[in-house]
Design a protein around this motif. Structure first.
Motif, mmCIF file in Angstrom:
data_model
loop_
_atom_site.group_PDB
_atom_site.id
_atom_site.type_symbol
_atom_site.label_atom_id
_atom_site.label_comp_id
_atom_site.label_asym_id
_atom_site.label_seq_id
_atom_site.Cartn_x
_atom_site.Cartn_y
_atom_site.Cartn_z
ATOM 1 N N ALA A 97 6.552 8.616 9.116
ATOM 2 C CA ALA A 97 5.576 8.232 8.887
ATOM 3 C C ALA A 97 4.631 7.388 7.680
ATOM 4 O O ALA A 97 4.229 6.173 7.808
ATOM 5 N N ALA A 98 5.055 8.089 6.463
ATOM 6 C CA ALA A 98 4.119 7.623 5.604
ATOM 7 C C ALA A 98 5.099 6.150 5.320
ATOM 8 O O ALA A 98 4.289 4.842 4.899
ATOM 9 N N PRO A 128 -9.348 10.998 -0.816
ATOM 10 C CA PRO A 128 -10.095 10.108 -0.140
ATOM 11 C C PRO A 128 -9.103 8.765 -1.232
ATOM 12 O O PRO A 128 -8.520 8.645 -1.876
ATOM 13 N N GLY A 129 -8.639 7.867 0.234
ATOM 14 C CA GLY A 129 -8.078 6.311 0.060
ATOM 15 C C GLY A 129 -6.860 6.661 0.959
ATOM 16 O O GLY A 129 -5.836 5.825 0.434
ATOM 17 N N VAL A 130 -6.373 7.770 1.024
ATOM 18 C CA VAL A 130 -4.894 8.760 1.170
ATOM 19 C C VAL A 130 -4.288 8.648 1.948
ATOM 20 O O VAL A 130 -5.363 9.483 3.051
ATOM 21 N N HIS A 149 0.924 -0.876 0.042
ATOM 22 C CA HIS A 149 -0.337 -0.339 -0.003
ATOM 23 C C HIS A 149 1.175 1.593 -0.089
ATOM 24 O O HIS A 149 0.516 2.368 0.916
ATOM 25 N N LEU A 150 1.578 1.350 -0.404
ATOM 26 C CA LEU A 150 3.093 2.010 -0.719
ATOM 27 C C LEU A 150 3.467 2.692 -2.661
ATOM 28 O O LEU A 150 3.409 1.720 -2.991
ATOM 29 N N SER A 165 -4.438 3.860 1.683
ATOM 30 C CA SER A 165 -5.353 2.355 2.030
ATOM 31 C C SER A 165 -6.145 1.650 1.242
ATOM 32 O O SER A 165 -6.796 0.874 2.023
ATOM 33 N N GLN A 166 -6.951 2.089 0.304
ATOM 34 C CA GLN A 166 -7.129 1.408 -0.957
ATOM 35 C C GLN A 166 -5.386 0.466 -1.818
ATOM 36 O O GLN A 166 -4.828 0.753 -1.779
ATOM 37 N N ASP A 167 -6.398 0.012 -2.822
ATOM 38 C CA ASP A 167 -5.101 -0.708 -3.826
ATOM 39 C C ASP A 167 -4.263 0.561 -4.568
ATOM 40 O O ASP A 167 -4.654 1.069 -5.184
#
Lengths: 882, 115
Positions: A614-615, A567-569, A533-534, A711-713
């Motif tokens: 953190a990322a 959204p999703g990040v 997820h990176l 948080s997603q693909d």
């Protein structure tokens, strides 16, 4: 020329023709009739006339035979007979023929396919003029060996050396190219004016850089790669003289490179601009960003060039101790620099394929031995009927040629298929890095190699049955059910061949096991971050609009904020160099309050945003992260990795300690505020050096790489991230969008380890099957030979159990010897390929033990079947059988 | 038959004799060629007729002669050989060679008269 015509017609005569035979008979008959007519006219009676005519002719059959021999080539004629006979023989035992041809084809396909890769990478010369004169020239430092060359050193080296006929330098670059769809990041190369002349490459359109074009003040010019010319300028010749703006700098297009041009270090570079000394790095002797390529003068060896450059480097070291302390020189052949790292893996693979071929040949040889055993009587009969030893040998050679011919043709076709398949498995990025694979195929070298293998196989397969021939005694061979010296030969040679096979299988299995274990360890190496997820992406700002650090920092913050808001990040951060890119981009430092001897203390240097760790998911071990308050207005702060802390502050708390540049200039002094775990900066199999991280705001740049935790693909998120960046400023360039998972999987290290593990694994499985089949064959044959002996034993009261024991003991001995010999050889072989192993010892007990177990169990299973047949022998029938 | 007085046909010369015979006689069958060679030699040559056929085949393969089925003077079916253009050239060339060779040999073998 007449003899050519005769030869052709005689060769054509080999094809049996009924018409020619009939015509010959008719002609001789007509001759006789005319002669008889004359004789009768001379007064003989009909019988005498015919007798005299035939006498005068010298015999009808003799004449026909002489005629036939003239009409074809007798040697080829018998060869054809032999071939037909051999084909008939093979058809009669299709099992043998199919097995032998299949094994041979398998060995051939594997070795030829791998050889083609070896040839393309290691044997074919680099595609430049007189490539053996070309050398790679760099500086070296104790820490990493070969490193880059600084511009000012390059200028001195070039001026002072007497060994190079030309000496150029280059460095990779990226640039923002304005296009209809906004800015595009393009790859380029900066090369000194003599670069293409050094290689011996001439542009197909336009001109090369002229001498002096790389001097400051000369107009900036650029040469296009062929693909760039085709794609961006539709291959138009009018392009010469046009101006192209690269990162806002106008440059004149002066030439186009040939389509065949390749340069492994940066094969996808589109714009080859002339390298003029830049501000910043290239006016400092301590900043190393170039690689040198030179052509040695005729008669100068690489060693002599190396010695000369070392002398110059030593002199510069004395002259400029601040910048050149510990900077030595290295000159190696260009081919070595380009593909030297491929050599161990390719040679390992070639070795594996060769061993597989060897097993296949040994297997076929023992099949041939068994077959010649069962053909003893046939051979004896043919000998008794007058076939000479030479004639019998020729029959064996013909049979071998037929087998090898069929196996080679199938093997070659399979090899071409395998090459295509292997190329297919390579990712596009890999192919860009391996341009030499473009020429992969059935070239002269590959065909010669295949021919050599076939010839070797043909010799082995001809000689094997001939060994048997030597032992044949006609009388003995004809005797019913006799046991001659042949049986002994078989048991001495045939059974020992299987030991060789098993040993080779052990070597391959151990090799595959070690490589697989290395690969597993590699993928599970401690990364120092959470790789799934990176998403990663590079961002470049146009230099003119973002000229100062404040603007650059503001933009970086805006990009991080906008992307984080998607959204999703979950989080986003930036770094100057992405993890897994390699050690390098270093800085020389000096610690406050410690003695300094002028020796360079070299550490990795990265500029990161406050949210970077953190990322990434990297743990903070001590102190604090950077925050937005760490900007230009504040004293400099720095974070270091664990390797740094352990190396330079063993047993101490580094927090609060201060270090700076080599001169301890107050502007460079920075205080350590935090320690993070080691992020794997280098490749998967290389330890991370001591690394310092500086806040982007205190050391800004117009270029950064973004890491985005989703948080997603993460693959699906990429377009919306790119769109968000372009919404901020369409002039921003984005490049290298990739997920961290893909970066790991597609990295050269992972690829090389994965492909070698899979290929050697494949060879090992095939070797296991072949050797176990070989063992089965040997034991089964041995049982069939000993049926009578077993019958006698059982008649004398031996239990079925002891018969099992008898057979299994024989198999056990063979397997045991094979495994023990194999383990010894395997450790030796593993030592040879230890550069490919990662975190695994050559004598890894687990691997050796598992291989011995797998092979031992397989061997026992393979010998159980014949043992069972032996135990089922009915003593009465066995004794009556002969 | 006084075989000792007769010479076996020396291998290389047979082809030359065949070519010369066909040139002299025109299209001719194998039997006729054999008989003609014997006659021309004044019956000194002992020719095994069978050896003629491989020689004819070789000349045919070389393209010096061509073969065709026809009918003999006595109404028998027979294969007739005739010279091709290449055959004529070959004959001229080999005849010349032969003459040179024999001339040289003659000088060697007759020294007394040569002085």
């Amino acid at each position: 020329m007449r003899w050519v015509r005769v030869l052709l017609r005689r060769v054509a005569g080999i094809v049996p023709s009924g018409r020619r035979e009939l015509e010959m008979r008719a002609e001789i008959e007509s001759h006789l009739v005319m002669h008889i007519d004359d004789n009768v006219r001379a007064g003989m009676d009909a019988r005498e006339a015919r007798r005299q005519a035939i006498l005068k002719l010298g015999g009808v059959e003799m004449t026909k035979q002489a005629y036939r021999e003239q009409s074809t080539l007798p040697f080829l004629e018998t060869l054809m007979q032999d071939l037909r006979f051999a084909a008939r023989q093979l058809r009669r035992s299709p099992g043998f023929a199919v097995t032998a041809v299949a094994m041979l084809a398998l060995g051939m396909a594997a070795s030829v396919a791998i050889f083609a890769f070896v040839d393309a990478a290691l044997i074919q010369p680099l595609p430049y003029r007189q490539p053996t004169q070309l050398v790679d020239v760099t500086e070296t430092i104790a820490m990493m060996g070969r490193a880059n060359l600084s511009y000012m050193d390059y200028v001195d080296w070039k001026r002072d050396n007497k060994v190079f006929s030309s000496f150029a330098a280059y460095t990779g670059t990226g640039a923002l190219l304005p296009t209809d769809k906004g800015s595009e990041v393009v790859t380029g190369m900066r090369v000194t004016d003599g670069f293409f002349r050094t290689l011996g490459v001439v542009p197909v359109v336009g001109r090369d850089f002229y001498a002096g074009e790389d001097q400051p003040g000369a107009a900036k010019s650029v040469i296009l790669s062929y693909p760039a010319w085709q794609r961006r300028y539709a291959g138009s010749r009018d392009v010469i003289g046009k101006t192209v703006e690269l990162s806002g700098v106008p440059m004149t297009i002066v030439g186009v490179l040939p389509e065949s041009f390749q340069f492994i270090r940066r094969n996808n570079a589109e714009f080859w601009e002339v390298l003029q000394q830049s501000k910043g790095c290239e006016d400092r002797r301590s900043c190393h960003n170039l690689i040198g390529v030179a052509r040695v003068k005729d008669g100068v060896t690489v060693a002599a060039a190396q010695a000369e450059m070392e002398t110059i480097a030593d002199r510069l070291e004395g002259q400029y101790p601040d910048s050149n302390r510990g900077q030595k020189a290295s000159v190696i052949p260009l081919s070595e620099a380009f593909i030297g790292d491929m050599r161990p893996i390719l040679l390992t693979l070639l070795g594996g394929a060769g061993l597989l071929l060897l097993i296949a040949c040994v297997n076929v040889s023992s099949l041939l031995l068994v077959r010649s055993e069962s053909r003893r009587r046939e051979i004896a009969v043919r000998g008794a009927l007058g076939a000479s030893r030479g004639r019998l040998s020729r029959q064996f050679i013909t049979e071998a040629l037929l087998l090898v011919g069929a196996g080679s043709v199938i093997g070659l076709v399979a090899a071409l298929g395998a090459m295509k398949l292997l190329l297919h498995l390579l990712s596009k990025d890999m192919l860009v890095r391996m341009p030499y694979l473009n020429g992969l195929g059935a070239n002269l070298h590959v065909m010669l190699f295949a021919g050599g293998v076939a010839l070797m196989a043909a010799v082995v397969f001809s000689v094997t049955p001939m060994l048997r021939l030597a032992g044949v005694n006609v009388r003995e061979g004809l005797a019913e059910g006799s046991r001659g010296s042949a049986g002994v030969l078989w048991r001495r040679l045939g059974s020992h061949l299987v030991v060789v096979e098993l040993a080779i299988a052990v070597v391959l299995l151990v090799g595959a096991g070690l490589l697989a274990k290395s690969f597993y360890k590699l993928l599970n190496v401690e990364m120092g971050f959470v790789p799934d997820h990176l998403a990663t992406i590079s961002v470049a700002m146009p230099d003119l609009q973002y000229a100062d650090g404040v603007k650059q920092t503001a933009l970086m913050k805006r990009v991080v904020d906008e992307v984080s808001a998607q959204p999703g990040v979950k989080a986003a951060g930036t770094t100057s160099v992405l993890p897994l890119s390699g050690n390098g981009n270093t800085d020389w430092i000096r610690f406050v309050g410690r003695p300094y001897d002028g020796k360079h203390i070299e550490v990795n240097e990265r500029e990161v945003s406050p949210g970077f760790f953190a990322a990434l998911g990297t743990r903070l071990l001590r102190g604090r992260h950077f925050n937005d308050a760490d900007d230009v207005s504040k004293p400099k702060v720095v974070m270091v990795n664990e390797a740094f802390a352990k190396k330079y502050y063993p047993g101490e708390d580094p927090i609060g300690k201060v270090f700076g540049g080599t001169g301890l200039d107050p502007k460079t002094l920075r205080t350590i505020v935090g320690v993070v775990e080691d992020v794997r900066e280098a490749s998967l199999d290389t330890e991370t050096w001591a690394t310092e991280y500086e806040p982007f705001a205190q050391s800004p740049d117009s270029y950064f790489s973004l890491v985005v935790r989703t948080s997603q693909d993460e693959t699906g998120m990429m377009p919306s991230i790119v769109a968000a960046i372009h919404r901020i400023d369409p002039a921003l360039g984005t490049a290298d969008e990739a997920t961290m998972g893909a970066r790991i999987n597609d990295s050269e290290t992972a690829y090389l380890h994965r492909s070698s593990a899979w290929l050697v694994g494949g060879f090992a499985v095939l070797a296991l099957v072949l050797s176990v089949v070989g063992l089965y064959g040997v034991i089964a044959y041995s049982v069939s030979q000993r049926t009578r002996e077993i019958g006698v034993r059982m008649a004398l009261g031996a239990q079925r159990g002891s018969v099992y024991g008898l057979i299994l003991r024989e198999a056990g001995w063979l397997a045991g010897w094979g495994i023990v010999a194999g383990l010894g050889c395997a450790v030796g072989a593993a030592m040879l390929m230890r550069s490919l192993l990662f975190g695994t010892a050559a004598w890894d007990v687990g691997t050796l033990g598992s291989v011995a177990t797998v092979l031992g169990v397989s061997a026992m299973v393979a010998s159980y079947l014949p043992a069972r047949r032996a135990a089922m022998v009915n003593p009465v029938e066995a004794l009556r059988a002969e | 038959m006084g075989a000792k007085d007769r010479a076996d046909v020396w291998q290389g010369t047979l082809a030359l004799m065949v070519l010369k015979t066909i040139e002299a006689m025109g299209s001719l069958h194998g039997y006729g060629i054999a008989r003609r060679i014997e006659q021309t030699s004044g019956d000194v040559l002992e020719l095994n007729y069978g050896t003629l056929y491989p020689a004819l085949l070789k000349l045919e393969q070389e393209g010096a002669i061509a073969a065709e089925w026809g009918v003999s003077e006595n109404n028998r079916k027979a294969k007739f050989y005739s010279l091709t253009r290449a055959g004529r050239k070959q004959l001229a060339r080999e005849a010349k060679n032969w003459e040179q060779t024999t001339a040289i040999l003659a000088r060697f073998l007759a020294p007394d008269e040569a002085v």
